[in-house]
Design a protein around this motif. Structure first.
Motif, PDB file in Angstrom:
ATOM      1  N   ASN A 226       5.803   2.707 -12.202  1.00 17.91           N
ATOM      2  CA  ASN A 226       5.885   1.389 -11.574  1.00 17.91           C
ATOM      3  C   ASN A 226       5.972   0.240 -12.560  1.00 17.91           C
ATOM      4  O   ASN A 226       6.367  -0.855 -12.199  1.00 17.91           O
ATOM      5  CB  ASN A 226       4.652   1.164 -10.677  1.00 17.91           C
ATOM      6  CG  ASN A 226       4.718   2.011  -9.428  1.00 17.91           C
ATOM      7  OD1 ASN A 226       5.802   2.348  -8.964  1.00 17.91           O
ATOM      8  ND2 ASN A 226       3.564   2.357  -8.878  1.00 17.91           N
ATOM      9  N   LEU A 227       5.589   0.500 -13.817  1.00 14.47           N
ATOM     10  CA  LEU A 227       5.399  -0.656 -14.695  1.00 14.47           C
ATOM     11  C   LEU A 227       6.322  -0.762 -15.905  1.00 14.47           C
ATOM     12  O   LEU A 227       6.722  -1.864 -16.276  1.00 14.47           O
ATOM     13  CB  LEU A 227       3.924  -0.690 -15.172  1.00 14.47           C
ATOM     14  CG  LEU A 227       2.998  -1.544 -14.308  1.00 14.47           C
ATOM     15  CD1 LEU A 227       2.729  -0.869 -12.982  1.00 14.47           C
ATOM     16  CD2 LEU A 227       1.688  -1.804 -15.011  1.00 14.47           C
TER      17      LEU A 227
ATOM     18  N   VAL B  15       5.917  -6.570 -13.891  1.00 13.95           N
ATOM     19  CA  VAL B  15       5.738  -5.279 -13.210  1.00 13.95           C
ATOM     20  C   VAL B  15       7.124  -4.748 -12.831  1.00 13.95           C
ATOM     21  O   VAL B  15       7.824  -5.363 -12.016  1.00 13.95           O
ATOM     22  CB  VAL B  15       4.872  -5.467 -11.935  1.00 13.95           C
ATOM     23  CG1 VAL B  15       4.780  -4.180 -11.132  1.00 13.95           C
ATOM     24  CG2 VAL B  15       3.469  -5.959 -12.311  1.00 13.95           C
TER      25      VAL B  15
ATOM     26  N   TRP C   6       6.763 -10.851 -10.728  1.00 10.56           N
ATOM     27  CA  TRP C   6       5.338 -10.492 -10.869  1.00 10.56           C
ATOM     28  C   TRP C   6       5.055 -10.322 -12.372  1.00 10.56           C
ATOM     29  O   TRP C   6       5.134  -9.211 -12.912  1.00 10.56           O
ATOM     30  CB  TRP C   6       5.011  -9.206 -10.107  1.00 10.56           C
ATOM     31  CG  TRP C   6       3.531  -8.967  -9.964  1.00 10.56           C
ATOM     32  CD1 TRP C   6       2.536  -9.366 -10.809  1.00 10.56           C
ATOM     33  CD2 TRP C   6       2.872  -8.267  -8.896  1.00 10.56           C
ATOM     34  NE1 TRP C   6       1.312  -8.970 -10.342  1.00 10.56           N
ATOM     35  CE2 TRP C   6       1.484  -8.288  -9.161  1.00 10.56           C
ATOM     36  CE3 TRP C   6       3.310  -7.612  -7.747  1.00 10.56           C
ATOM     37  CZ2 TRP C   6       0.542  -7.686  -8.332  1.00 10.56           C
ATOM     38  CZ3 TRP C   6       2.376  -7.008  -6.916  1.00 10.56           C
ATOM     39  CH2 TRP C   6       1.007  -7.051  -7.202  1.00 10.56           C
TER      40      TRP C   6
ATOM     41  N   LEU D  55      -5.133  -6.538 -11.527  1.00 14.58           N
ATOM     42  CA  LEU D  55      -4.074  -5.961 -10.673  1.00 14.58           C
ATOM     43  C   LEU D  55      -4.687  -4.917  -9.738  1.00 14.58           C
ATOM     44  O   LEU D  55      -4.405  -4.889  -8.536  1.00 14.58           O
ATOM     45  CB  LEU D  55      -2.983  -5.332 -11.552  1.00 14.58           C
ATOM     46  CG  LEU D  55      -1.862  -4.579 -10.825  1.00 14.58           C
ATOM     47  CD1 LEU D  55      -1.078  -5.494  -9.904  1.00 14.58           C
ATOM     48  CD2 LEU D  55      -0.898  -3.924 -11.814  1.00 14.58           C
TER      49      LEU D  55
ATOM     50  N   VAL E 173      -4.604  -4.862  -5.695  1.00 13.55           N
ATOM     51  CA  VAL E 173      -3.796  -3.925  -4.888  1.00 13.55           C
ATOM     52  C   VAL E 173      -4.614  -2.771  -4.293  1.00 13.55           C
ATOM     53  O   VAL E 173      -4.164  -2.128  -3.346  1.00 13.55           O
ATOM     54  CB  VAL E 173      -2.582  -3.371  -5.678  1.00 13.55           C
ATOM     55  CG1 VAL E 173      -1.651  -4.506  -6.089  1.00 13.55           C
ATOM     56  CG2 VAL E 173      -3.002  -2.551  -6.889  1.00 13.55           C
TER      57      VAL E 173
ATOM     58  N   ASP F  70      -6.049   4.916 -13.880  1.00 15.54           N
ATOM     59  CA  ASP F  70      -4.895   5.111 -12.976  1.00 15.54           C
ATOM     60  C   ASP F  70      -4.588   6.624 -12.895  1.00 15.54           C
ATOM     61  O   ASP F  70      -3.441   7.041 -13.016  1.00 15.54           O
ATOM     62  CB  ASP F  70      -3.683   4.347 -13.527  1.00 15.54           C
ATOM     63  CG  ASP F  70      -2.612   4.086 -12.477  1.00 15.54           C
ATOM     64  OD1 ASP F  70      -2.934   4.107 -11.268  1.00 15.54           O
ATOM     65  OD2 ASP F  70      -1.446   3.866 -12.867  1.00 15.54           O
TER      66      ASP F  70
ATOM     67  N   HIS G 122      -3.875   9.111 -11.111  1.00 18.86           N
ATOM     68  CA  HIS G 122      -3.259   9.750  -9.942  1.00 18.86           C
ATOM     69  C   HIS G 122      -2.368  10.904 -10.413  1.00 18.86           C
ATOM     70  O   HIS G 122      -2.210  11.130 -11.622  1.00 18.86           O
ATOM     71  CB  HIS G 122      -2.490   8.721  -9.101  1.00 18.86           C
ATOM     72  CG  HIS G 122      -1.467   7.947  -9.875  1.00 18.86           C
ATOM     73  ND1 HIS G 122      -0.243   8.467 -10.202  1.00 18.86           N
ATOM     74  CD2 HIS G 122      -1.501   6.696 -10.412  1.00 18.86           C
ATOM     75  CE1 HIS G 122       0.461   7.575 -10.874  1.00 18.86           C
ATOM     76  NE2 HIS G 122      -0.294   6.491 -11.023  1.00 18.86           N
TER      77      HIS G 122
ATOM     78  N   PHE H 129      -4.310   1.253 -17.732  1.00 15.77           N
ATOM     79  CA  PHE H 129      -5.333   0.535 -16.972  1.00 15.77           C
ATOM     80  C   PHE H 129      -6.745   0.821 -17.506  1.00 15.77           C
ATOM     81  O   PHE H 129      -7.735   0.489 -16.853  1.00 15.77           O
ATOM     82  CB  PHE H 129      -5.276   0.934 -15.490  1.00 15.77           C
ATOM     83  CG  PHE H 129      -4.095   0.345 -14.748  1.00 15.77           C
ATOM     84  CD1 PHE H 129      -4.252  -0.788 -13.960  1.00 15.77           C
ATOM     85  CD2 PHE H 129      -2.842   0.915 -14.836  1.00 15.77           C
ATOM     86  CE1 PHE H 129      -3.184  -1.345 -13.277  1.00 15.77           C
ATOM     87  CE2 PHE H 129      -1.758   0.372 -14.160  1.00 15.77           C
ATOM     88  CZ  PHE H 129      -1.928  -0.761 -13.379  1.00 15.77           C
TER      89      PHE H 129
ATOM     90  N   ARG I 217      -4.867   2.504  -0.080  1.00 17.68           N
ATOM     91  CA  ARG I 217      -3.890   1.582  -0.679  1.00 17.68           C
ATOM     92  C   ARG I 217      -2.492   2.210  -0.774  1.00 17.68           C
ATOM     93  O   ARG I 217      -1.500   1.505  -0.808  1.00 17.68           O
ATOM     94  CB  ARG I 217      -4.373   1.082  -2.043  1.00 17.68           C
ATOM     95  CG  ARG I 217      -4.659   2.084  -3.159  1.00 17.68           C
ATOM     96  CD  ARG I 217      -3.477   2.592  -3.950  1.00 17.68           C
ATOM     97  NE  ARG I 217      -2.651   1.617  -4.559  1.00 17.68           N
ATOM     98  CZ  ARG I 217      -2.482   1.475  -5.880  1.00 17.68           C
ATOM     99  NH1 ARG I 217      -3.122   2.243  -6.733  1.00 17.68           N
ATOM    100  NH2 ARG I 217      -1.631   0.591  -6.352  1.00 17.68           N
ATOM    101  N   ARG I 218      -2.431   3.540  -0.831  1.00 17.65           N
ATOM    102  CA  ARG I 218      -1.117   4.193  -0.944  1.00 17.65           C
ATOM    103  C   ARG I 218      -0.405   4.301   0.401  1.00 17.65           C
ATOM    104  O   ARG I 218       0.756   4.690   0.472  1.00 17.65           O
ATOM    105  CB  ARG I 218      -1.277   5.599  -1.531  1.00 17.65           C
ATOM    106  CG  ARG I 218      -1.780   5.646  -2.965  1.00 17.65           C
ATOM    107  CD  ARG I 218      -0.800   5.045  -3.932  1.00 17.65           C
ATOM    108  NE  ARG I 218      -1.178   5.261  -5.325  1.00 17.65           N
ATOM    109  CZ  ARG I 218      -0.557   4.706  -6.356  1.00 17.65           C
ATOM    110  NH1 ARG I 218       0.467   3.896  -6.176  1.00 17.65           N
ATOM    111  NH2 ARG I 218      -0.951   4.946  -7.589  1.00 17.65           N
TER     112      ARG I 218
ATOM    113  N   VAL J 248       0.825  -2.018  -1.482  1.00 19.89           N
ATOM    114  CA  VAL J 248       2.139  -2.305  -2.081  1.00 19.89           C
ATOM    115  C   VAL J 248       2.812  -1.057  -2.660  1.00 19.89           C
ATOM    116  O   VAL J 248       4.018  -0.862  -2.488  1.00 19.89           O
ATOM    117  CB  VAL J 248       2.036  -3.423  -3.160  1.00 19.89           C
ATOM    118  CG1 VAL J 248       1.016  -3.110  -4.231  1.00 19.89           C
ATOM    119  CG2 VAL J 248       3.371  -3.689  -3.821  1.00 19.89           C
ATOM    120  N   ALA J 249       2.023  -0.205  -3.350  1.00 20.90           N
ATOM    121  CA  ALA J 249       2.647   0.911  -4.084  1.00 20.90           C
ATOM    122  C   ALA J 249       2.355   2.231  -3.383  1.00 20.90           C
ATOM    123  O   ALA J 249       1.210   2.672  -3.346  1.00 20.90           O
ATOM    124  CB  ALA J 249       2.118   0.940  -5.517  1.00 20.90           C
TER     125      ALA J 249
HETATM  126  C1  SR1 Z   1       2.121  -3.266  -8.181  1.00 22.69           C
HETATM  127  S1  SR1 Z   1       0.982  -1.985  -8.104  1.00 22.69           S
HETATM  128  C2  SR1 Z   1       1.567  -0.776  -9.173  1.00 22.69           C
HETATM  129  C3  SR1 Z   1       0.675   0.400  -9.268  1.00 22.69           C
HETATM  130  O1  SR1 Z   1       1.311   1.322 -10.132  1.00 22.69           O
HETATM  131  C4  SR1 Z   1       0.395   1.788 -11.113  1.00 22.69           C
HETATM  132  O2  SR1 Z   1       0.580   3.154 -11.343  1.00 22.69           O
HETATM  133  C5  SR1 Z   1      -0.968   1.445 -10.570  1.00 22.69           C
HETATM  134  O3  SR1 Z   1      -1.466   2.433  -9.712  1.00 22.69           O
HETATM  135  C6  SR1 Z   1      -0.687   0.166  -9.861  1.00 22.69           C
HETATM  136  O4  SR1 Z   1      -1.670  -0.137  -8.907  1.00 22.69           O
END
Ligand code: SR1
Ligand code: ADP
Ligand code: MG
Length: 419
Positions: free
Chosen positions: A44-45, A67, A74, A178, A182, A236, A238, A256, A363-364, A368-369
């Motif tokens: 994502n980043l 981002v 962003w 962040l 989120v 982070d 995951h 993170f 949140r997933r 947003v993500a």
């Molecule tokens: C805009 S949120 C993007 C997400 O991607 C990263 O892997 C993090 O989990 C973050 O919250």
């Protein structure tokens, strides 16, 4: 070409950069003619380039000041690369078998050079979507989490060492912010960034925003996330931050990282395995109902916590008379008191794990993500059914987590909700 100030790289300028950087050019035997450079960033980043020559290979990861998955609207500090490099090196020292080696770091360019995790390594999330079993996953991930969390906590370190490290990672405030937004805020309010499988989950998303008990619990978790400098966490963790083969497990992407609650990491990993479980029905096909695979995921969830518990408490026992200042030996030297203390610590950690895991699941689904596990289910109605089950389980875990005494009870709750 000089690289004395920050500049976003592309394939061509990266080649110039490599030529000008001995720690990288030596990795490919200083041979540049046969080099292939490919940008593969699917995170994502950031931007990730794979560099392969006949004499060697590496990966280059560069942070740009925004981002990636949202765009330049962003802004996000590119200093995140500094904290990622720092955490990769620290994790690498504590658990070298499960962390790629850092070859090079350039703070001005926000750029990391590291080991290329070559095929057949793939991102774990993709393996879970494809229905591939990883027999050593729980063993390896529990080892990574036990070592990185134990050795960076006050169970092992002096308060002086701990404070010095906490202070350094406090600099990663923008990335923490962040996550605060989120994970702990946006899903519980109207936000332009939120989305979900509409119209199927409209009512479910609204229910999250109207659930006072849920909001009360999330506030407690957010406070813990912001205030509890328990250990150096990945931040982070995951299933998209783990690369695997059947024999190898490598944890990447700790940008993170900061000193936070241990349960945030364990919860992220377990919560994402639970998401993978609930997505399986969406990936089932004729002749492959994923039944057996779902059982494997449940076993992996159970083993991850059980093995983590074993390894973490074994490290604690091994270092109980060391310099860690949390439980001084002269106070906690009686075996029955040590046992009491350890049981309380592990019980709290278990409940933190469930709470953070649940928040990461929610949140997933309405934040947003989202995750590929669900996003790759093309049929909206099918996807919504899978997501709703996961959301219901997450809400239950978040609200009732203190009533769960063992990981087997969590697995039973998953089965019950899935039936
Ligand atoms: C805009 S949120 C993007 C997400 O991607 C990263 O892997 C993090 O989990 C973050 O919250
Ligand atoms: P982001 O910070 O944007 O999430 P990641 O660190 O997750 O970026 O990397 C994005 C992708 O790049 C990963 O999904 C993986 O496919 C690839 N990648 C990252 N690091 C490596 C590595 N060391 N070896 C091989 N591939 C990698
Ligand atoms: Mg990533």
């Amino acid at each position: 070409m000089a690289f004395t100030e920050f500049r976003p790289l592309d394939d061509k300028s990266l080649l110039e950069y490599i030529k000008a950087t001995p720690s990288l050019s030596s990795k490919i035997g200083n041979k540049f003619d046969d080099l292939t450079i490919k940008e593969v960033g699917d995170g994502n980043l950031n931007f990730v380039y794979i560099v392969v020559g006949t004499s060697g290979s590496f990966v280059i990861k560069q942070a740009l000041p925004y981002v990636r998955c949202i765009g330049e609207s962003w802004p996000m500090t590119k200093e995140r690369a500094y904290f990622e490099a720092l955490a990769l090196k620290e994790h690498g020292k504590l658990c070298p078998d499960h962390v790629p080696e850092v070859y090079h770091f350039d703070r001005t360019m926000s750029l990391i050079g590291m080991r290329y995790l070559e095929p057949p390594h793939i991102i774990l999330r993709k393996g879970l979507i494809a229905g591939i079993k990883y027999p050593l996953l729980a063993e390896h991930m529990s080892e990574f989490m036990a070592k990185t969390l134990f050795y960076t906590s006050l169970l092992y370190r002096t308060t002086t060492e701990h404070k010095r490290n906490v202070a350094e990672f406090c600099g990663n405030v923008e990335l923490c912010r962040l996550t605060e937004q989120v994970v702990f805020s946006d899903p519980y309010k109207v936000s332009k960034f939120n989305h979900w499988t509409s119209p199927y989950l409209d009512r479910d998303a609204e229910a999250v925003r109207e659930d006072n008990t849920l909001k009360l619990e999330v506030a407690g978790l957010k406070s813990m996330f912001c205030e509890r400098a328990q250990a150096l966490i990945h931040g982070d963790l995951h299933t998209g931050s783990v690369m695997v083969t059947p024999n190898s497990t490598q944890v990447i992407d700790p940008e993170f990282a900061f000193y936070g609650p241990m349960g945030f990491d364990i919860g992220a990993f377990v919560g994402n395995l639970i998401l993978a479980f609930f997505a399986q029905d969406g990936h089932a096909a004729e002749g492959n109902d994923r039944k057996e695979y779902k059982e494997w995921i449940l076993r992996t969830i159970e083993e991850t916590w059980t093995l983590f518990h074993q390894k973490f408490t074994a490290l604690w026992h091994q270092h109980k008379d060391g310099s860690g200042e949390a439980y001084l030996p002269e106070i906690y030297n009686k075996p029955e008191l040590q046992q009491l203390v350890q049981e309380k610590f592990m019980k709290d950690l278990f409940h933190d794990t469930l709470g953070f895991g649940a928040a990461k699941m929610i949140r997933r689904i309405v934040g947003v993500a989202h995750v590929e596990d669900f996003e790759s289910i093309k049929d909206d109605s099918k996807r919504a059914t899978c997501e709703r089950q996961a959301l219901e389980l997450a809400k239950l875990l978040l609200k009732e987590r203190r009533n769960f005494q063992a990981i087997t009870e969590v697995v039973s709750a998953i089965r019950k909700l899935h039936a």
